[in-house]
Design a protein around this motif. Sequence first.
Motif, PDB file in Angstrom:
ATOM      1  N   PRO A  32       1.092  -1.334   0.149  1.00  0.00           N
ATOM      2  CA  PRO A  32      -0.693   0.045  -0.184  1.00  0.00           C
ATOM      3  C   PRO A  32       0.676   0.826   0.325  1.00  0.00           C
ATOM      4  O   PRO A  32       2.274   1.532   0.653  1.00  0.00           O
ATOM      5  N   LEU A  33      -0.032   2.182  -0.538  1.00  0.00           N
ATOM      6  CA  LEU A  33       1.608   4.071  -0.726  1.00  0.00           C
ATOM      7  C   LEU A  33       1.082   4.301   0.886  1.00  0.00           C
ATOM      8  O   LEU A  33      -0.581   4.561   1.154  1.00  0.00           O
ATOM      9  N   SER A  34       1.927   5.048   0.677  1.00  0.00           N
ATOM     10  CA  SER A  34       2.299   6.257   1.428  1.00  0.00           C
ATOM     11  C   SER A  34       1.356   7.140   0.746  1.00  0.00           C
ATOM     12  O   SER A  34       1.394   7.746   0.144  1.00  0.00           O
ATOM     13  N   ILE A  35       1.122   8.713   1.944  1.00  0.00           N
ATOM     14  CA  ILE A  35       0.130   9.443   1.485  1.00  0.00           C
ATOM     15  C   ILE A  35       1.567  10.050   0.816  1.00  0.00           C
ATOM     16  O   ILE A  35       1.055  10.836  -0.615  1.00  0.00           O
ATOM     17  N   ASN A  36       2.802  10.905   0.909  1.00  0.00           N
ATOM     18  CA  ASN A  36       3.656  10.785  -0.324  1.00  0.00           C
ATOM     19  C   ASN A  36       3.502  10.296  -1.365  1.00  0.00           C
ATOM     20  O   ASN A  36       3.953  10.819  -2.833  1.00  0.00           O
ATOM     21  N   ALA A  37       3.396   9.627  -1.407  1.00  0.00           N
ATOM     22  CA  ALA A  37       3.836   8.479  -2.652  1.00  0.00           C
ATOM     23  C   ALA A  37       1.728   8.927  -3.814  1.00  0.00           C
ATOM     24  O   ALA A  37       2.213   8.880  -4.839  1.00  0.00           O
ATOM     25  N   LEU A  38       1.426   9.047  -2.986  1.00  0.00           N
ATOM     26  CA  LEU A  38       0.003   9.384  -3.149  1.00  0.00           C
ATOM     27  C   LEU A  38      -0.322  10.467  -3.850  1.00  0.00           C
ATOM     28  O   LEU A  38      -0.741  10.562  -4.956  1.00  0.00           O
ATOM     29  N   ILE A  39       0.282  11.332  -3.266  1.00  0.00           N
ATOM     30  CA  ILE A  39       0.287  12.964  -3.563  1.00  0.00           C
ATOM     31  C   ILE A  39       1.006  12.691  -5.074  1.00  0.00           C
ATOM     32  O   ILE A  39       1.151  13.578  -5.854  1.00  0.00           O
ATOM     33  N   SER A  40       2.232  12.081  -5.249  1.00  0.00           N
ATOM     34  CA  SER A  40       2.986  12.022  -6.257  1.00  0.00           C
ATOM     35  C   SER A  40       2.503  11.064  -7.137  1.00  0.00           C
ATOM     36  O   SER A  40       2.792  11.615  -8.693  1.00  0.00           O
ATOM     37  N   GLY A  41       1.586  10.633  -7.284  1.00  0.00           N
ATOM     38  CA  GLY A  41       1.371   9.164  -8.161  1.00  0.00           C
ATOM     39  C   GLY A  41      -0.396  10.839  -8.815  1.00  0.00           C
ATOM     40  O   GLY A  41      -0.300  10.409  -9.939  1.00  0.00           O
ATOM     41  N   CYS A  42      -0.705  11.274  -7.956  1.00  0.00           N
ATOM     42  CA  CYS A  42      -1.832  11.971  -8.723  1.00  0.00           C
ATOM     43  C   CYS A  42      -1.011  13.394  -9.596  1.00  0.00           C
ATOM     44  O   CYS A  42      -2.015  13.811 -10.124  1.00  0.00           O
ATOM     45  N   ASN A  43      -0.180  13.931  -8.237  1.00  0.00           N
ATOM     46  CA  ASN A  43      -0.046  14.940  -9.141  1.00  0.00           C
ATOM     47  C   ASN A  43       1.063  14.881 -10.594  1.00  0.00           C
ATOM     48  O   ASN A  43       1.913  15.455 -11.054  1.00  0.00           O
ATOM     49  N   GLN A  44       1.244  13.223 -10.831  1.00  0.00           N
ATOM     50  CA  GLN A  44       2.197  13.153 -12.221  1.00  0.00           C
ATOM     51  C   GLN A  44       1.952  13.382 -13.339  1.00  0.00           C
ATOM     52  O   GLN A  44       1.106  13.458 -13.284  1.00  0.00           O
ATOM     53  N   LYS A  45       3.060  13.872 -13.898  1.00  0.00           N
ATOM     54  CA  LYS A  45       2.509  14.648 -15.297  1.00  0.00           C
ATOM     55  C   LYS A  45       2.360  13.695 -15.934  1.00  0.00           C
ATOM     56  O   LYS A  45       1.790  14.618 -17.007  1.00  0.00           O
ATOM     57  N   SER A  46       3.602  12.330 -16.727  1.00  0.00           N
ATOM     58  CA  SER A  46       3.119  11.675 -17.312  1.00  0.00           C
ATOM     59  C   SER A  46       1.897  10.636 -17.203  1.00  0.00           C
ATOM     60  O   SER A  46       1.611  10.178 -15.543  1.00  0.00           O
ATOM     61  N   ASN A  47       1.216  10.307 -18.379  1.00  0.00           N
ATOM     62  CA  ASN A  47       0.568   9.599 -17.824  1.00  0.00           C
ATOM     63  C   ASN A  47      -1.350   9.436 -17.840  1.00  0.00           C
ATOM     64  O   ASN A  47      -1.367   9.136 -17.060  1.00  0.00           O
ATOM     65  N   ARG A  48      -1.535  10.868 -17.762  1.00  0.00           N
ATOM     66  CA  ARG A  48      -2.394  11.448 -16.772  1.00  0.00           C
ATOM     67  C   ARG A  48      -2.893  12.880 -17.687  1.00  0.00           C
ATOM     68  O   ARG A  48      -2.307  13.714 -18.585  1.00  0.00           O
ATOM     69  N   PHE A  49      -4.536  12.516 -17.599  1.00  0.00           N
ATOM     70  CA  PHE A  49      -4.819  13.748 -17.790  1.00  0.00           C
ATOM     71  C   PHE A  49      -6.203  13.668 -17.100  1.00  0.00           C
ATOM     72  O   PHE A  49      -7.078  12.617 -17.254  1.00  0.00           O
ATOM     73  N   PRO A  50      -6.789  14.979 -16.579  1.00  0.00           N
ATOM     74  CA  PRO A  50      -5.379  15.735 -16.765  1.00  0.00           C
ATOM     75  C   PRO A  50      -4.636  16.353 -15.928  1.00  0.00           C
ATOM     76  O   PRO A  50      -4.480  15.018 -15.589  1.00  0.00           O
ATOM     77  N   VAL A  51      -3.529  17.257 -16.248  1.00  0.00           N
ATOM     78  CA  VAL A  51      -2.443  16.127 -14.909  1.00  0.00           C
ATOM     79  C   VAL A  51      -2.939  17.623 -14.386  1.00  0.00           C
ATOM     80  O   VAL A  51      -3.476  18.811 -13.920  1.00  0.00           O
ATOM     81  N   MET A  52      -2.241  16.932 -12.387  1.00  0.00           N
ATOM     82  CA  MET A  52      -3.280  17.817 -11.401  1.00  0.00           C
ATOM     83  C   MET A  52      -2.460  18.360 -10.549  1.00  0.00           C
ATOM     84  O   MET A  52      -0.371  18.125 -11.097  1.00  0.00           O
ATOM     85  N   HIS A  53      -2.465  19.357  -9.923  1.00  0.00           N
ATOM     86  CA  HIS A  53      -1.740  19.674  -8.826  1.00  0.00           C
ATOM     87  C   HIS A  53      -2.314  20.187  -7.336  1.00  0.00           C
ATOM     88  O   HIS A  53      -2.765  21.180  -6.816  1.00  0.00           O
ATOM     89  N   VAL A  54      -2.423  18.621  -6.364  1.00  0.00           N
ATOM     90  CA  VAL A  54      -3.948  18.572  -5.731  1.00  0.00           C
ATOM     91  C   VAL A  54      -1.794  18.819  -4.291  1.00  0.00           C
ATOM     92  O   VAL A  54      -0.960  18.550  -4.360  1.00  0.00           O
ATOM     93  N   SER A  55      -2.940  19.492  -2.914  1.00  0.00           N
ATOM     94  CA  SER A  55      -1.614  19.410  -2.099  1.00  0.00           C
ATOM     95  C   SER A  55      -1.874  18.078  -1.234  1.00  0.00           C
ATOM     96  O   SER A  55      -2.848  17.176  -1.596  1.00  0.00           O
ATOM     97  N   GLN A  56      -0.995  18.062  -0.126  1.00  0.00           N
ATOM     98  CA  GLN A  56      -1.259  17.330   0.786  1.00  0.00           C
ATOM     99  C   GLN A  56      -3.352  17.261   1.694  1.00  0.00           C
ATOM    100  O   GLN A  56      -3.796  15.839   1.946  1.00  0.00           O
ATOM    101  N   THR A  57      -3.407  18.564   1.886  1.00  0.00           N
ATOM    102  CA  THR A  57      -4.385  18.001   2.496  1.00  0.00           C
ATOM    103  C   THR A  57      -6.025  18.044   1.868  1.00  0.00           C
ATOM    104  O   THR A  57      -6.759  17.279   2.007  1.00  0.00           O
ATOM    105  N   ASP A  58      -5.869  17.789   0.086  1.00  0.00           N
ATOM    106  CA  ASP A  58      -6.751  17.557  -0.463  1.00  0.00           C
ATOM    107  C   ASP A  58      -6.504  15.695  -1.267  1.00  0.00           C
ATOM    108  O   ASP A  58      -8.236  15.769  -0.672  1.00  0.00           O
ATOM    109  N   VAL A  59      -5.504  15.336  -0.763  1.00  0.00           N
ATOM    110  CA  VAL A  59      -5.546  13.810  -0.639  1.00  0.00           C
ATOM    111  C   VAL A  59      -6.513  13.092   0.367  1.00  0.00           C
ATOM    112  O   VAL A  59      -6.688  12.316   0.578  1.00  0.00           O
TER     113      VAL A  59
END
Length: 229
Positions: A32-59
């Motif tokens: 399972p993923l840590s919160i930091n890994a989740l944030i990184s995965g959500c904000n990933q620029k490759s293989n994502r549409f749209p590209v997001m910029h979420v914060s720790q609070t958002d996640v």
Amino acid sequence: MVDSVSPVLSSIEARVLGVLVEKQHTVPDSYPLSINALISGCNQKSNRFPVMHVSQTDVLEAIEKLEQMSLVTESSGGRVTRYAHHFEEVFNIPIQSVALIAMLILRGPQTAGELRIHCERLHKFADISSVEAFLEEMAVRTGESLVVKLPRKPGARENRWFHLLSEDSDSEDSIDTFSLPDRHDAVSFDDFYALKSDFIKLEAEVAVLRKAVDQLKAQILLQEKHMEE
């Protein structure tokens, strides 16, 4: 199992769920993923549409909502809190379907052929017809369709598919490359994007309504047949 109507997720909640499904297969040692890994995965620029910029609070807020729906749980043990999804169990669908809807969440509307390629690391489908079979199965679930087939675009050879888990989903089709005229009253890119976004959502809604009308027609014909007998 979910109720007869599928839960409606926000775009961030859907993104978190999609990332958990994806990383379970692509980086199993970290799942399972840590919160930091989740944030990184959500904000990933490759293989994502749209590209997001979420914060720790958002996640964290998204995780809280997903936990309430039993779609996500915290892992016990260890110094870092980790999170796992329960998509397959909650929706009572096979791993093939989970892989497909995760890719629709993460990459937007796609054809069956595109989905087969993009799902390669999550599940290897034998052919496009196999992909279509699982999509059709998710589309005809009574009262809780998870995906819908969009009307074919002019000049396109295949229909695209769209997920129905997020009411305010940002996973619309990519904006076609275009050039704005050099005028002060030209529509802005943001305005064009918003219009394109609304159009895709309307396409999905129309497709759902068409399916409902077809089902209603079939029921009426069946009732008339029984009355004649």
